[in-house]
Design a protein around this motif. Sequence first.
Motif, PDB file in Angstrom:
ATOM      1  N   VAL A 242      -7.993 -10.401   3.136  1.00 20.24           N
ATOM      2  CA  VAL A 242      -6.946 -10.127   4.117  1.00 20.24           C
ATOM      3  C   VAL A 242      -5.612 -10.016   3.389  1.00 20.24           C
ATOM      4  N   ASP A 243      -5.090  -8.800   3.335  1.00 17.67           N
ATOM      5  CA  ASP A 243      -3.764  -8.535   2.770  1.00 17.67           C
ATOM      6  C   ASP A 243      -2.809  -8.640   3.943  1.00 17.67           C
ATOM      7  N   THR A 244      -1.982  -9.687   3.944  1.00 22.11           N
ATOM      8  CA  THR A 244      -1.198 -10.008   5.137  1.00 22.11           C
ATOM      9  C   THR A 244       0.263  -9.638   4.942  1.00 22.11           C
TER      10      THR A 244
ATOM     11  N   GLN B  31       6.933 -11.707   7.165  1.00 21.54           N
ATOM     12  CA  GLN B  31       8.216 -12.073   6.575  1.00 21.54           C
ATOM     13  C   GLN B  31       8.666 -13.446   7.083  1.00 21.54           C
ATOM     14  N   THR B  32       9.633 -14.002   6.380  1.00 21.43           N
ATOM     15  CA  THR B  32      10.260 -15.237   6.853  1.00 21.43           C
ATOM     16  C   THR B  32      10.658 -15.070   8.323  1.00 21.43           C
ATOM     17  N   GLU B  33      11.197 -13.901   8.631  1.00 24.55           N
ATOM     18  CA  GLU B  33      11.711 -13.647   9.972  1.00 24.55           C
ATOM     19  C   GLU B  33      10.624 -13.558  11.031  1.00 24.55           C
TER      20      GLU B  33
ATOM     21  N   GLY C 161      13.091  -4.091   7.462  1.00 21.79           N
ATOM     22  CA  GLY C 161      13.714  -3.990   6.138  1.00 21.79           C
ATOM     23  C   GLY C 161      12.761  -3.467   5.072  1.00 21.79           C
ATOM     24  N   ASP C 162      11.574  -3.040   5.471  1.00 23.54           N
ATOM     25  CA  ASP C 162      10.610  -2.444   4.539  1.00 23.54           C
ATOM     26  C   ASP C 162      10.401  -0.985   4.904  1.00 23.54           C
ATOM     27  N   SER C 163      10.041  -0.197   3.891  1.00 21.90           N
ATOM     28  CA  SER C 163       9.576   1.150   4.208  1.00 21.90           C
ATOM     29  C   SER C 163       8.051   1.128   4.135  1.00 21.90           C
TER      30      SER C 163
HETATM   31  C1  6R9 Z   1       5.565 -13.847   3.940  1.00 22.06           C
HETATM   32  C2  6R9 Z   1       6.631 -13.444   2.998  1.00 22.06           C
HETATM   33  C3  6R9 Z   1       8.987 -10.719   3.012  1.00 22.06           C
HETATM   34  C4  6R9 Z   1       8.914  -9.414   2.248  1.00 22.06           C
HETATM   35  C5  6R9 Z   1       8.526  -8.255   3.135  1.00 22.06           C
HETATM   36  C6  6R9 Z   1       7.856  -7.318   2.141  1.00 22.06           C
HETATM   37  C7  6R9 Z   1       7.143  -8.267   1.200  1.00 22.06           C
HETATM   38  C8  6R9 Z   1       5.233  -9.638   2.135  1.00 22.06           C
HETATM   39  C9  6R9 Z   1       3.562  -8.275   1.909  1.00 22.06           C
HETATM   40  C10 6R9 Z   1       4.731  -7.620   1.452  1.00 22.06           C
HETATM   41  C11 6R9 Z   1       3.507  -5.739   0.986  1.00 22.06           C
HETATM   42  C12 6R9 Z   1       2.320  -7.552   1.836  1.00 22.06           C
HETATM   43  N1  6R9 Z   1       5.748  -8.514   1.607  1.00 22.06           N
HETATM   44  N2  6R9 Z   1       3.910  -9.516   2.312  1.00 22.06           N
HETATM   45  N3  6R9 Z   1       4.697  -6.362   0.998  1.00 22.06           N
HETATM   46  N4  6R9 Z   1       2.345  -6.284   1.374  1.00 22.06           N
HETATM   47  N5  6R9 Z   1       1.150  -8.104   2.215  1.00 22.06           N
HETATM   48  O1  6R9 Z   1       6.366 -13.022   1.897  1.00 22.06           O
HETATM   49  O2  6R9 Z   1       7.920 -13.579   3.468  1.00 22.06           O
HETATM   50  O3  6R9 Z   1       9.425 -14.178   1.510  1.00 22.06           O
HETATM   51  O4  6R9 Z   1      10.343 -13.354   3.717  1.00 22.06           O
HETATM   52  O5  6R9 Z   1       9.165 -11.809   2.134  1.00 22.06           O
HETATM   53  O6  6R9 Z   1       7.884  -9.482   1.268  1.00 22.06           O
HETATM   54  O7  6R9 Z   1       8.820  -6.602   1.431  1.00 22.06           O
HETATM   55  O8  6R9 Z   1       9.675  -7.705   3.751  1.00 22.06           O
HETATM   56  P1  6R9 Z   1       9.266 -13.287   2.695  1.00 22.06           P
END
Ligand code: 6R9
Length: 656
Positions: free
Chosen positions: A416-418, A421-423, A507-509
């Motif tokens: 599971v690739d999850t 975000q903190t938010e 905040g991600d693309s």
């Molecule tokens: C839970 C966590 C959030 C940022 C997020 C994104 C990157 C997190 C990812 C991922 C690709 C995944 N991110 N999980 N990018 N695949 N499975 O990491 O929270 O520290 O707030 O970071 O991390 O860019 O916007 P946080």
Amino acid sequence: MSTLDSILRETRSFDPAEDFRRKATVSGPDAYYALCEQADDHYLSFWGDLARELISWKKPFSRVLDDSKAPFFKWFDDGVLNVSYNCLDRHLAVNANKIALIFEADDGDVTRVTYSELHRRVCQFANGLKSLGVGKGDRVVIYMPMVIEAIVAMQACARIGAIHSVVFGGFSAGAVHDRIQDAGAKVVITANEGLRGGKIVPLKAMVDEALAMPGCETVTATVVYQRTNSGASTWHDGRDIWWHKLIDGQPESCEPEWMQADDPLFILYTSGSTGRPKGIQHSSAGYLLGALNSFRWVFDYKPSDVFWCTADVGWITGHSYVCYGPLGMGATQVIFEGVPTYPDAGRFWRMIEQHKVTTFYTAPTAIRTLIKLGAELPKQYDLSSLRLLGTVGEPINPEAWMWYYEMVGDERCPIVDTWWQTETGSAMIAPLPGAIATKPGSCTLPLPGIMADIVDESGAPVEPGKGGFLVIKRPFPSLVRTIWNDPERFKSTYFPEEFNGQYYLAGDSANRDESGYFWIMGRIDDVLNVSGHRLGTMEIESALVANPLVAEAAVVGKPHEVKGEAVVAFVVLKGPRPTGEEAKRLTAELKNWVAHEIGKLAQPDDIRFGDNLPKTRSGKIMRRLLRSIARGEEIAQDVSTLENPQILSQLQESAS
Ligand code: 6R9
């Protein structure tokens, strides 16, 4: 662009193994799509039903969502509950003797704690906090190593209604200071020292340094857990108190403080594109629901599982999938004080074998490090207890995914690739492992009830294969409630006018393929992701310019094989541009400076000195160009608007 192309050409797809699918809570694609349909058609009752099913309420709620003050949403707001009650007390009737925590210390020492024992320890410590005058709504900063007491401290805060703000032990005094000040903390909980990979982390000394700076006058007490035998460097009578003395003689039960659903549970600081870190404020009930439900669905939780999330409680992953999700569901979990490479690169695999871990959740950067240090090592261990693997924190490259799948999961265990975000508080886009086929490098599909989409600047959905902004189109229970002390910033950052204030902007693309699978491309803002840790370029720049030698600094990221991204700083000194040995000496000095100001995790990998930075005529630093220089790429962009084009070759030559 090339990563994007290669990812989108990824065609391998892995169905859940038959045996896994049969036993899964959400089994087969139809079950997943049925849940999605339920959420689409009856959004509020979908969440309302889950909240009634998964949370034990002191007083039930009568309304699911209050959106009258959008985007300041409230969920289940007249309901009353206590999060610690949900994580501990409610399990005692049948699971008092079930192991809650299997703690493995840095030196390999193992301690097991049952639910009743954990409950007792949380109650005692909660009473200790109360004796220091901590009550509902007070802020408590927790700056601890990854030990049982860190979880006890968090749960104790939740029990008495205090709002915790955990600061990762890798941050330094400056970062601790800023967070204490912004949160207005009353009490700081720390340890005399931490232990990681055989090295001492001087936590108490950092707290002393932080508290000596102006702005921390709100702090009336520091509780110090004695982790090592060496005592504490300095002691402030009247302020500092040992953990063991605080709990001495405290009653072993503590009535929970009953909280309104939307009362804040915690603040966790994270990096944004501008200014200082943002205090992400999470609610009690909505957050808990996200943690519980995602833990159950994404990790296909079974009461017989031994779950292990390797994240530190200093990050959101450690909040949701160490402290709250697993305990709330009554799971048995491993917690680990150390690092994956100490005493050797077999540590994780040995621990999985020894503790019979069934579900293992870690970060791509850890996987890449372990591949480098011993791609064949997992074969030397019995990993047959594993049934599910997970990753979080950054995109995982398909090669690392395949290695994880084959070498660790023996091609039996879904990954599971999850994405979250903190938010968002809990996993948002991730396969439900018994239902959804996985593809290396994709976080697959949103959880039922999460209305994720990819849109262009105008908010219109983009075609498959076309990149855009990742948004979530409806509010959901575990979403951040506000930024502590800064509601305006909350609104403009996450619910910008461009999308009529309607969509949560992550905040991600991202990109979607023909089957609707999500592929995360990276941040759209000035946030770097170094080893899965979020760092704001501005934070590192401010730290650099705070050094008396530095006139100006610009920080960018460049791809890094193990860390995902590395920090590159371009620096203009107040004095002449250094070269040779002098440049080396100053590079080391500035790296140490950043480690001191923020923490080692923010240290630039590379520092380049210039007489100036590339700027437009209006004085804006052209970061695009700096990014190309950092990567050693040809500069293909138009440089005609540059005030000082000659600076480019100087910065290119200054590569160390
Ligand atoms: C839970 C966590 C959030 C940022 C997020 C994104 C990157 C997190 C990812 C991922 C690709 C995944 N991110 N999980 N990018 N695949 N499975 O990491 O929270 O520290 O707030 O970071 O991390 O860019 O916007 P946080």
